[in-house]
Each structure stands twice: as structure tokens, then as C-alpha cells.
Design a protein around this motif. Structure first.
Motif, PDB file in Angstrom:
ATOM      1  N   CYS A  39       5.625   1.836 -16.717  1.00 15.07           N
ATOM      2  CA  CYS A  39       6.068   0.565 -17.298  1.00 15.07           C
ATOM      3  C   CYS A  39       5.542   0.439 -18.729  1.00 15.07           C
ATOM      4  N   GLN A  98      18.033  -3.470 -17.265  1.00 12.13           N
ATOM      5  CA  GLN A  98      18.023  -2.433 -16.222  1.00 12.13           C
ATOM      6  C   GLN A  98      16.882  -1.444 -16.439  1.00 12.13           C
ATOM      7  N   LEU A 101      13.762  -3.132 -15.269  1.00 13.55           N
ATOM      8  CA  LEU A 101      13.756  -3.265 -13.805  1.00 13.55           C
ATOM      9  C   LEU A 101      13.375  -1.948 -13.140  1.00 13.55           C
ATOM     10  N   GLN A 102      13.872  -0.860 -13.710  1.00 13.92           N
ATOM     11  CA  GLN A 102      13.573   0.440 -13.105  1.00 13.92           C
ATOM     12  C   GLN A 102      12.129   0.864 -13.355  1.00 13.92           C
ATOM     13  N   CYS A 104       9.480  -0.946 -14.337  1.00 11.04           N
ATOM     14  CA  CYS A 104       8.402  -1.894 -14.043  1.00 11.04           C
ATOM     15  C   CYS A 104       8.584  -2.552 -12.689  1.00 11.04           C
ATOM     16  N   SER A 105       9.300  -1.881 -11.790  1.00 17.09           N
ATOM     17  CA  SER A 105       9.637  -2.495 -10.520  1.00 17.09           C
ATOM     18  C   SER A 105       8.404  -2.997  -9.761  1.00 17.09           C
ATOM     19  N   SER A 106       7.340  -2.153  -9.645  1.00 13.35           N
ATOM     20  CA  SER A 106       6.164  -2.588  -8.884  1.00 13.35           C
ATOM     21  C   SER A 106       5.395  -3.670  -9.642  1.00 13.35           C
ATOM     22  N   THR A 109       7.106  -6.961  -9.077  1.00 12.54           N
ATOM     23  CA  THR A 109       6.818  -7.454  -7.731  1.00 12.54           C
ATOM     24  C   THR A 109       5.444  -8.127  -7.697  1.00 12.54           C
ATOM     25  N   THR A 114      11.428 -11.640  -9.406  1.00 12.28           N
ATOM     26  CA  THR A 114      12.496 -10.869  -8.761  1.00 12.28           C
ATOM     27  C   THR A 114      13.425 -10.291  -9.826  1.00 12.28           C
ATOM     28  N   ASN A 115      14.212  -9.300  -9.422  1.00 17.02           N
ATOM     29  CA  ASN A 115      15.207  -8.732 -10.333  1.00 17.02           C
ATOM     30  C   ASN A 115      16.085  -9.839 -10.905  1.00 17.02           C
TER      31      ASN A 115
END
Ligand code: NAG
Ligand code: NAG
Ligand code: NAG
Ligand code: NAG
Ligand code: NAG
Ligand code: NAG
Ligand code: NAG
Ligand code: NAG
Ligand code: NAG
Ligand code: NAG
Ligand code: NAG
Ligand code: NAG
Length: 349
Positions: A39, A98, A101-102, A104-106, A109, A114-115
Motif C-alpha cells: 500500500c 481501483q 482498493l487492490q 490497500c485492501s487489508s 479493512t 469499505t470498497n
């Protein structure tokens, strides 16, 4: 509570800024160090070398926060640039979203983001640019205020100025100058940081003593007109036994100001964003500007169908829960308990 988690996390970053350094550069480094490596790398790349960095003029922003004097001339210059150059395209915005989101997904969370929240937030860019580019022909003036650089000459139309006064003064410049005048000091990076972290009790008292009538300002109403055009539910948020709109209209009933929700701006306010991507009509004076595109962003569609998720997100931001989390975060910071804060940020407790 999700919103509270994010606020605690933000406060953690702020605590690093306050406790370990006064330099914005190292504060940014501290903030980044809390993110997962992937990230971090993505954010750095986006901030330095991407189409988003270009259209947001991140380089100018960076120069702004590292300057020593009042922030207002730099803000004014930044607004001149973003309002007169090409806006970020929808493609750049969705691609950037996008990418984050990909990568830094964790992290997201752990923040409780949320996305969809991030997607909605990014969709507010056209609205934010339109609001930031509002101009007024009746900017704030005050004889006895401590003015930021050149403000004394700027605000009178007959003298030279370092501010942009083409077709008016930016509303943001006018409002910040008014705020600076209430505080009796220049808004420098270090001053704003210290006040935001609660490190200046005098300033907080002064802010509390600002009369509510200060809200009865054309620029404030103009900004709200545009915000409510896209997000009408904002006008119905409860404030002191009434709605936000009811409250403001009541406070300001001795003026001619009322909140419009159809994009009709107060008398002296105009728009300046070139190639606007805001998808609603705006009326300034006797001219109505039609949008270049009428494809409504998903966040606006959710707002117009009274999406309960959207309302809940907005309400939780103003709830006592979020506020008390912020207070407890501030207390931990004052107690120097940044390890516990960091654990909370990364989701270990
Ligand atoms: C001043 O702002 C306007 C937008 O309101 C912009 O078109 C113009 O280029 C700016 N002028 C300068 C000198 O930056
Ligand atoms: C999205 O961004 C990535 C990374 O900057 C780039 O490689 C890709 O071509 C972009 N896609 C679009 C559709 O712009
Ligand atoms: C959020 O977006 C990421 C990246 O596109 C995806 O991998 C993940 O499954 C999404 N999460 C949800 C809950 O849709
Ligand atoms: C300006 O000075 C007058 C009289 O000294 C004072 O009442 C007023 O509050 C001052 N205005 C500001 C914005 O400080
Ligand atoms: C404007 O402010 C500067 C710096 O505070 C001061 O030197 C100058 O005399 C002021 N000009 C006027 C016209 O008040
Ligand atoms: C600028 O305008 C003000 C009133 O708006 C006037 O008092 C002042 O003399 C003018 N200054 C110059 C240099 O024309
Ligand atoms: C200033 O306003 C006029 C009249 O509305 C407009 O034609 C002109 O393009 C504007 N100038 C800038 C730099 O926005
Ligand atoms: C605290 O705020 C007051 C009022 O704005 C200001 O005069 C003072 O210089 C500030 N103190 C510090 C240490 O920044
Ligand atoms: C709000 O309503 C309560 C109870 O009806 C009342 O006691 C209070 O004074 C009201 N507050 C305001 C700001 O009108
Ligand atoms: C404005 O509202 C206040 C409180 O509701 C009321 O007392 C006052 O008469 C109103 N003033 C005008 C001009 O309507
Ligand atoms: C309010 O509007 C009326 C009629 O449009 C006008 O005569 C009056 O001067 C305005 N008052 C203010 C404070 O702008
Ligand atoms: C932006 O692009 C996305 C993906 O191509 C599309 O679904 C969306 O409708 C576009 N939004 C606007 C406001 O044009």
C-alpha cells in the motif's frame, strides 16, 4: 464502530506528527509507515508519478504545507491552478480508486473503510472542485484583523494583490481570511497542526466564541447549495432540534440568505471551474449553467434514493461515539501512549 475506527487511526497519524516531529515531511513518513508495504509503495507512486498527481497538482500542495508563512496565499495559488486547468477525468479517478482498493485492501479493512465508501468518496471530486472554485465579489475585509500576507491590500479591489481577483476572490480565501482574523494570527502549517491536535487551548476557546452569525455568509450558503444539490439528505441532518437547513435559515433570517437545493447561488457568488464535471445545473446571477454531462455518480443515485447505508455513514460521523473515540485518542496521545494507538490502527485490539 467503523467511523470511529477511522478517526482513531487518523488521530494516531496526527499523534506521530505532534509527538515526534514538527516537520510535515517526517509526519508523512510516519503516516506511511503505518501502512502495509504494498500500500505504501502504491500511495507513493500515485502521489508522485500518476495522472491523478498531475490533475490534483500534488506538487503544489506539497509546497504549500512545507512553507513557513500563512497558508492562505498558497491555497489561493493552488485554487487558481486547479480551477483553470483540466480536471481529473472519470477514467483517472476510477483507475486510481481501483489501484488503491487492490493495493490497500487489508489497510482499508483495518480502517473500517469499505470498497464502496472509498468509491463514493472519490466520486465527490467534481463537487469538491466546484465548491473550491466558487468566487465572491464581496470578500471578507477587516480593518483591525491580523492579516495574512498581502491580505490587507488584496481585499480592496483598487490595489495590487498577490491573490487571484479575476472575476472575484476565491470563497475559500475569503473564509480563511475571516477565520484568521477571528483567531488574530496567521494560519501557518505549524499553527493549524497544533490547533487541530488540541494543543492551543486559547485558540480552541476563541473558535468556540465565534458567533453563529458568522455562518450567515454567502460563500457558506453557496457551498451548501452545491453540496445539497448532489446530496440533499445533508440538509435534513438534525441540528439543535431542527434540520441543518432549518437551523441556518433561522440563524440567518435577518439576511436574505436561504439554502437553495437547486444550485441557485447567492447574489455575489459565481463559479470558476473550467471544464466542470459537476453533473448539475448552477445558477449564478441571471445565468444558468448546464452540466457538461448528466451521468449521475453512484453516490448521487444512492443519495436520491435515500440509501440508508449512506445516511448511516453520514450520521455516524457526527455521532457521540465518534466524538468520544476522538477524545480518548487525544487523551492517549497526551499520555504518550502511541504504541497502543498504533496497535489499534493496525487492528490488533
Ligand atoms: C485566476 O482564477 C481564474 C479562475 O477563477 C483563472 O481562470 C485564472 O487563470 C487565474 N489567474 C491567475 C493569474 O492565476
Ligand atoms: C490505470 O493505472 C495503471 C497504473 O498507473 C496503468 O498502468 C493503467 O494503464 C491505467 N489504466 C487505465 C485504463 O487508464
Ligand atoms: C474490494 O476491492 C478489491 C480490489 O478490487 C477486491 O479484491 C475485493 O474483493 C473487494 N472487496 C469487496 C468486499 O468487494
Ligand atoms: C475589530 O475591533 C473591534 C473594536 O476594537 C472589535 O469589536 C472587533 O471584534 C474586531 N474584529 C475582529 C474580527 O477581531
Ligand atoms: C499591509 O500589510 C503590510 C504587512 O503587514 C503592511 O506593511 C502595510 O503597511 C499594510 N498596508 C496597508 C495599506 O495597510
Ligand atoms: C482604495 O479604495 C478605498 C475605498 O474603497 C479608498 O479609501 C482608498 O483611498 C483607495 N486607495 C487608492 C490607492 O486608490
Ligand atoms: C470572467 O467573467 C466573464 C463574464 O462572466 C467571463 O466571460 C470570463 O471568461 C471570466 N474570466 C475568467 C478568467 O474566468
Ligand atoms: C495559540 O492561539 C492563539 C490565538 O489564535 C495565538 O495568538 C497564539 O500565538 C497561539 N499559541 C501558540 C503557541 O501557537
Ligand atoms: C430542544 O428541545 C428541548 C426539549 O424539547 C429543549 O429543552 C431545548 O431548549 C431545545 N433546544 C433548542 C436549542 O431549541
Ligand atoms: C428570526 O428568528 C428569530 C427566532 O426564531 C425570531 O425571534 C426573529 O423575529 C426572526 N427575525 C426575522 C427578521 O424574521
Ligand atoms: C433583501 O432583499 C430585498 C429585496 O430583494 C432588498 O431590498 C434588501 O436590500 C435585501 N437585504 C439584504 C441585507 O441584502
Ligand atoms: C465513470 O466511469 C465508470 C467506469 O467506466 C462508469 O461506470 C461511470 O458511469 C462513469 N461515471 C461518470 C459520472 O461518468
Amino acid at each position: 464502530m467503523r467511523a470511529s475506527t477511522s478517526i482513531v487511526a487518523l488521530a494516531t497519524v496526527a499523534s506521530y506528527a505532534a509527538a515526534q516531529t514538527t516537520s510535515i515531511a517526517s509526519a508523512a513518513t510516519a503516516a506511511l509507515s503505518l501502512l502495509s508495504p504494498n500500500c505504501q509503495a502504491t500511495i507513493l507512486q500515485l502521489a508522485t508519478n500518476s495522472s491523478a498527481a498531475q490533475c490534483l497538482h500534488v506538487d503544489l500542495l506539497a509546497g504549500l504545507v512545507t512553507s513557513n508563512g500563512s497558508l492562505i496565499p498558497g491555497v489561493d495559488n493552488y485554487l487558481s491552478t486547479i480551477c483553470s486547468s483540466a480536471p481529473c477525468t472519470n477514467e483517472t479517478l476510477t483507475n486510481t480508486t481501483q489501484t488503491v482498493l487492490q493495493a490497500c485492501s487489508s489497510d482499508l479493512t483495518n480502517f473500517g473503510i469499505t470498497n464502496q465508501t472509498l468509491e463514493y468518496a472519490m466520486e465527490l471530486y467534481p463537487l469538491a472542485r466546484e465548491v473550491l472554485c466558487l468566487k465572491t465579489s464581496d470578500p471578507y475585509t477587516s480593518a483591525n484583523a491580523t492579516m495574512p500576507m498581502s491580505a490587507n491590500s488584496t481585499m480592496s479591489s483598487n490595489s495590487t494583490s498577490s491573490y487571484n481577483t479575476t472575476n472575484g476572490t476565491f470563497c475559500a480565501t475569503s473564509l480563511l481570511t475571516e477565520f484568521s482574523s477571528y483567531l488574530g494570527t496567521d494560519l501557518t502549517t505549524s499553527y493549524v497542526t497544533s490547533v487541530a491536535l488540541g494543543g492551543n487551548a486559547t485558540a480552541l476557546q476563541t473558535i468556540e466564541s465565534i458567533p453563529l452569525s458568522a455562518l450567515c455568509n454567502e460563500c457558506v450558503f453557496a457551498a451548501l447549495d452545491l453540496v445539497e444539490e448532489e446530496l440533499p439528505f445533508i440538509g435534513n441532518i438534525s441540528v439543535m432540534n431542527t434540520t441543518l437547513n432549518g437551523f441556518l435559515d433561522g440563524q440567518c433570517n435577518s439576511t436574505n440568505l436561504t439554502v437553495s437545493t437547486n444550485g441557485t447561488l447567492p447574489t455575489n457568488v459565481t463559479i470558476s471551474a473550467v471544464n466542470s464535471t459537476f453533473t448539475y445545473n448552477i445558477t449564478a446571477g441571471n445565468v444558468t449553467y448546464a452540466p457538461n454531462s448528466t451521468v449521475l455518480p453512484a453516490v448521487a443515485q444512492a443519495a436520491s434514493s435515500n440509501s440508508s447505508a449512506l445516511l448511516a455513514a453520514a450520521t455516524s460521523l457526527t455521532s457521540g461515539n465518534a466524538t468520544s473515540s476522538l477524545a480518548s485518542a487525544a487523551t492517549s496521545i497526551v499520555a504518550g501512549n502511541s504504541t497502543a494507538m498504533k496497535r489499534r490502527w493496525i487492528g490488533e485490539q
